[in-house]
Scaffold this active site. Structure first.
Site, mmCIF file in Angstrom:
data_model
loop_
_atom_site.group_PDB
_atom_site.id
_atom_site.type_symbol
_atom_site.label_atom_id
_atom_site.label_comp_id
_atom_site.label_asym_id
_atom_site.label_seq_id
_atom_site.Cartn_x
_atom_site.Cartn_y
_atom_site.Cartn_z
ATOM 1 N N HIS A 139 -5.542 -1.556 -8.183
ATOM 2 C CA HIS A 139 -6.031 -1.130 -6.868
ATOM 3 C C HIS A 139 -6.636 -2.268 -6.264
ATOM 4 C CE1 HIS A 139 -5.637 1.283 -2.894
ATOM 5 N NE2 HIS A 139 -6.779 1.453 -3.104
ATOM 6 N N ASN B 218 -11.902 1.051 1.175
ATOM 7 C CA ASN B 218 -10.458 1.410 0.703
ATOM 8 C C ASN B 218 -9.515 1.377 1.828
ATOM 9 O OD1 ASN B 218 -8.882 2.142 -1.236
ATOM 10 N ND2 ASN B 218 -9.320 4.433 -1.297
#
Length: 386
Positions: free
Chosen positions: A319, A344
């Site tokens: 990620h 994020n």
């Protein structure tokens, strides 16, 4: 009453479904319910469905989703118990991924292994960046002593934060595109004195070598693309999380360049000096650092606090995010932990407004091995190569 009705329905058909599920699901035996307090998990499932507006097509799917939810529920309880036992402040909780299968969650992540071969490497002895100008005030170079705390979200350009709002990549595994777009947004704001949201979708559609961007990519794909072709505005090339699951969708010729081609340049953080370099990029040049890291159970179930323990050994899912600051915290036993503040791209999936915090200086889940910083002017003379 609702949870009890579901409990009754579950008992009615679960034995039959359970026989088949046991053969089909290798983690079937993780679906365990506390026999002394069975109502707790059913109540939690009903609350989850309400909070995230879940509508399942039939009883079979409801059962399958409930099974996945129970596994998530048990994992959260286990992680919280371990964190408490260790004295950490980390909290884990039920989030919007709690009813997904392992495969569905993995599909939201990248599986491209990072490869920085041939990428220019940041050398702080030969400054990569020009001095930062924020609100038209030129900052003097600081000493090598960094402040104890720094948060780039508090840095303003023309009254706006140099870090854009939290975005949501949805079902698409284009985290790498969001991280690079976020990096370029801040660099562009710094040098144009105006913040503009830039196109994550352009990177997802156009930034890989023929592979659909929603099936994964890398930070190197993103920075190389912006260096070659520039980047358009978000409102000119808006995001659609269903678009980049197929290739050849790039429509860059229809859009105007906010960042011109060959104006953005980049360097990889030196993994051996990562903590120092990231802190200097943040504090001296007011630029975030895009990072790529492995994903384990702790990150998947994260709610708040600092993730201290690394559970990513053997993980194949990756990620991306954006380091925007750092600080330190003391736990309940008086131990101090330095940490990174990371942006994020999952919307407000946790209790820290879409951000998360992880231990700093320990290369948690390889986060310090795969960082990129950027500028708007070529300084090729300041690079050295692997």
């Amino acid at each position: 009453m609702t949870s009890m009705r579901f409990f009754a329905a579950f008992l009615a058909f679960s034995p039959i479904l359970g026989v088949f599920a046991a053969f089909e699901d290798p983690e079937f035996f993780e679906i365990k319910i506390d026999r002394e307090h069975p109502e707790a998990v059913y109540k939690a499932f009903e609350e989850f469905k309400t909070k995230y507006n879940r509508k399942y097509k039939d009883a079979s799917e409801t059962q399958m989703r409930f099974n996945q939810f129970v596994k998530s529920y048990n994992k959260v309880n286990d992680l919280n118990a371990k964190a408490k036992e260790s004295g950490y402040d980390t909290k884990f909780g039920i989030n919007k991924f709690a009813d997904l299968t392992e495969g569905e969650f993995s599909g939201r992540l990248s599986h491209v292994v990072p490869n920085n071969t041939g990428v220019p490497v940041l050398d702080l002895e030969k400054p990569f960046f020009r001095p930062a100008v924020v609100n038209k005030t030129r900052h003097k170079r600081r000493s090598t002593k960094y402040p104890d705390y720094f948060d780039l979200r508090k840095t303003l350009v023309n009254g706006e934060s140099i870090i854009g709002p939290i975005k949501d990549q949805g079902n698409c595994a284009c985290c790498w595109g969001f991280a690079i777009a976020g990096l370029v947004e801040s660099v562009n704001a710094l040098h144009s004195n105006r913040f503009r949201s830039l196109s994550d979708q352009e990177l997802c559609d156009c930034g890989t070598n023929g592979t659909p961007g929603c099936k994964g990519g890398s930070l190197q794909n993103g920075v190389d693309y912006v260096n070659r072709y520039g980047l358009s505005a978000d409102d000119d090339y808006p995001y659609d999380d269903t678009r980049a699951f197929t290739s050849k969708r790039c429509r860059v010729r229809e859009t105007r360049r906010v960042v011109k081609e060959r104006t953005f340049t980049y360097a990889a953080v030196n993994a051996r000096k990562a903590e120092q370099q990231i802190m200097e990029v943040l504090t001296k040049w007011n630029v975030p650092v895009a990072v790529y890291f492995k994903v384990g159970d702790r990150f998947k179930a994260y709610e708040q606090g600092v993730i201290v323990e690394d559970d990513c050994r053997g993980a194949k899912d990756w990620h991306a995010g954006l380091i925007v600051g750092y600080d330190s915290i003391s736990d309940s036993r008086g131990r101090e932990y330095p940490y990174w503040i990371v942006k994020n791209s999952w919307g407000n999936w946790a209790e820290e407004d879409g951000y998360f915090r992880v231990i700093r200086g320990e290369n948690w889940c390889s986060i310090e091995s795969n960082g990129y910083a950027g500028d708007m002017k070529s300084h090729d003379d300041y690079y050295y190569y692997y």
